[in-house]
Design a protein around this motif. Structure first.
Motif, PDB file in Angstrom:
ATOM      1  N   VAL A 161       0.833  -1.207   0.000  1.00 14.71           N
ATOM      2  CA  VAL A 161       0.000   0.000   0.000  1.00 14.71           C
ATOM      3  C   VAL A 161       0.862   1.249   0.000  1.00 14.71           C
ATOM      4  CG1 VAL A 161      -1.578   1.325   1.453  1.00 14.71           C
ATOM      5  CG2 VAL A 161      -2.008  -1.076   1.041  1.00 14.71           C
ATOM      6  N   LYS A 162       1.893   1.251   0.797  1.00 11.36           N
ATOM      7  CA  LYS A 162       2.771   2.422   0.855  1.00 11.36           C
ATOM      8  C   LYS A 162       3.602   2.590  -0.411  1.00 11.36           C
ATOM      9  CE  LYS A 162       1.640   4.262   4.670  1.00 11.36           C
ATOM     10  NZ  LYS A 162       1.003   5.564   4.683  1.00 11.36           N
ATOM     11  N   SER A 163       3.786   1.525  -1.186  1.00 14.29           N
ATOM     12  CA  SER A 163       4.558   1.633  -2.423  1.00 14.29           C
ATOM     13  C   SER A 163       3.705   2.105  -3.596  1.00 14.29           C
ATOM     14  CB  SER A 163       5.214   0.293  -2.755  1.00 14.29           C
ATOM     15  OG  SER A 163       4.234  -0.675  -3.042  1.00 14.29           O
ATOM     16  N   TYR A 164       2.433   2.432  -3.362  1.00 15.77           N
ATOM     17  CA  TYR A 164       1.564   2.949  -4.422  1.00 15.77           C
ATOM     18  C   TYR A 164       2.141   4.232  -5.019  1.00 15.77           C
ATOM     19  CZ  TYR A 164      -2.535   4.784  -6.814  1.00 15.77           C
ATOM     20  OH  TYR A 164      -3.378   5.289  -7.761  1.00 15.77           O
ATOM     21  N   SER A 165       2.761   5.040  -4.183  1.00 14.31           N
ATOM     22  CA  SER A 165       3.304   6.314  -4.679  1.00 14.31           C
ATOM     23  C   SER A 165       4.462   6.101  -5.656  1.00 14.31           C
ATOM     24  CB  SER A 165       3.761   7.181  -3.510  1.00 14.31           C
ATOM     25  OG  SER A 165       4.785   6.518  -2.791  1.00 14.31           O
ATOM     26  N   PHE A 166       5.128   4.943  -5.599  1.00 13.11           N
ATOM     27  CA  PHE A 166       6.194   4.656  -6.556  1.00 13.11           C
ATOM     28  C   PHE A 166       5.639   4.231  -7.908  1.00 13.11           C
ATOM     29  CE2 PHE A 166       8.398   3.536  -2.489  1.00 13.11           C
ATOM     30  CZ  PHE A 166       9.216   4.640  -2.463  1.00 13.11           C
TER      31      PHE A 166
END
Length: 189
Positions: free
Chosen positions: A165-170
Motif C-alpha cells: 500500500v505504501k509503495s503505491y506512490s512509486f
C-alpha cells in the motif's frame, strides 16, 4: 452437534462484529442501532456485505478434527476460530489505519456515500480471508490447527500488505487520497 456448534459460533461472531464495529469506528456509534436499508446507501451495503462475506470465506474451509474426541475438537475449533476472527478484525483495523488514515468512516460512508472508498475497503475485507483460508489449510499439524503458524503468517502478510500500500506512490504519480476524495472509481477498482 458439531454443525450446530459451528453455526452458533459463526452467528455469535457476526453479532460480536456488529458491536465491535463502534469500537473500531468510534464516530459511528449512532449507526449501530439504526435500521439498515441496502438501497439507501450502496457504500454501506458494500462495506457490510464484504465483511460478512469475508467471515464466510474464512470459515468455508475450516476443519474440525474428531480423532482425539469431541471436547478436544470443540476446544480446537473455538480457539482457532476466535483467534482467526480476532486477527481478521485486527487486520481490517490496521489496514484501514494505513490505507484510509486520512478518512473518517462516517463522513465517507454515511454522509458522502463514497463508493470507491467502500470498494477499497471491501477489497481487503475479502482479500484477507482468502489468505486466511490458506493459513488454516496449511496450519494443520497432527490433526489440529497450529495457532503459532497462523499468527506468524498473519504478521508476515500484514507487513507485506502495508508495504504494498505504501509503495503505491512509486507506481503512480497520482495521489491515492486525492483520488478517493474525488470519488474516482478507477482507484476503487
Amino acid at each position: 452437534l458439531i454443525r450446530f456448534l459451528f453455526v452458533l459460533i459463526i452467528c455469535c461472531q457476526i453479532g460480536v462484529y456488529k458491536y465491535l464495529h463502534f469500537l473500531l469506528y468510534p464516530s459511528s456509534k449512532n449507526q449501530l442501532f439504526k435500521d439498515f436499508f441496502p438501497s439507501r446507501n450502496p457504500a454501506e451495503t458494500i462495506m457490510v456485505f464484504s465483511r460478512i462475506l469475508g467471515l464466510g470465506l474464512i470459515f468455508s474451509n475450516f476443519s474440525i478434527f474428531l480423532n482425539q474426541g469431541f471436547f478436544y475438537a470443540t476446544f480446537d475449533f473455538i480457539l482457532s476460530s476466535t483467534i482467526t476472527f480476532s486477527l481478521y478484525l485486527l487486520s481490517i483495523y490496521i489496514l484501514e489505519s494505513i490505507v484510509l488514515s486520512d478518512f473518517e468512516y462516517v463522513d465517507e460512508i454515511t454522509r458522502k456515500n463514497n463508493i470507491p472508498y467502500a470498494l477499497v475497503s471491501a477489497s481487503y475485507s475479502i482479500g484477507i480471508p482468502i489468505i486466511f483460508k490458506a493459513y488454516l489449510t496449511h496450519s494443520i499439524y497432527e490433526n489440529a490447527h497450529n495457532i503459532i503458524y497462523i499468527i506468524f503468517m498473519w504478521c508476515f502478510t500484514i507487513v507485506l500488505l502495508g508495504f504494498s500500500v505504501k509503495s503505491y506512490s512509486f507506481l503512480s504519480k497520482l495521489n491515492f487520497n486525492n483520488l478517493l476524495v474525488q470519488k474516482s472509481y478507477a482507484v476503487g477498482f
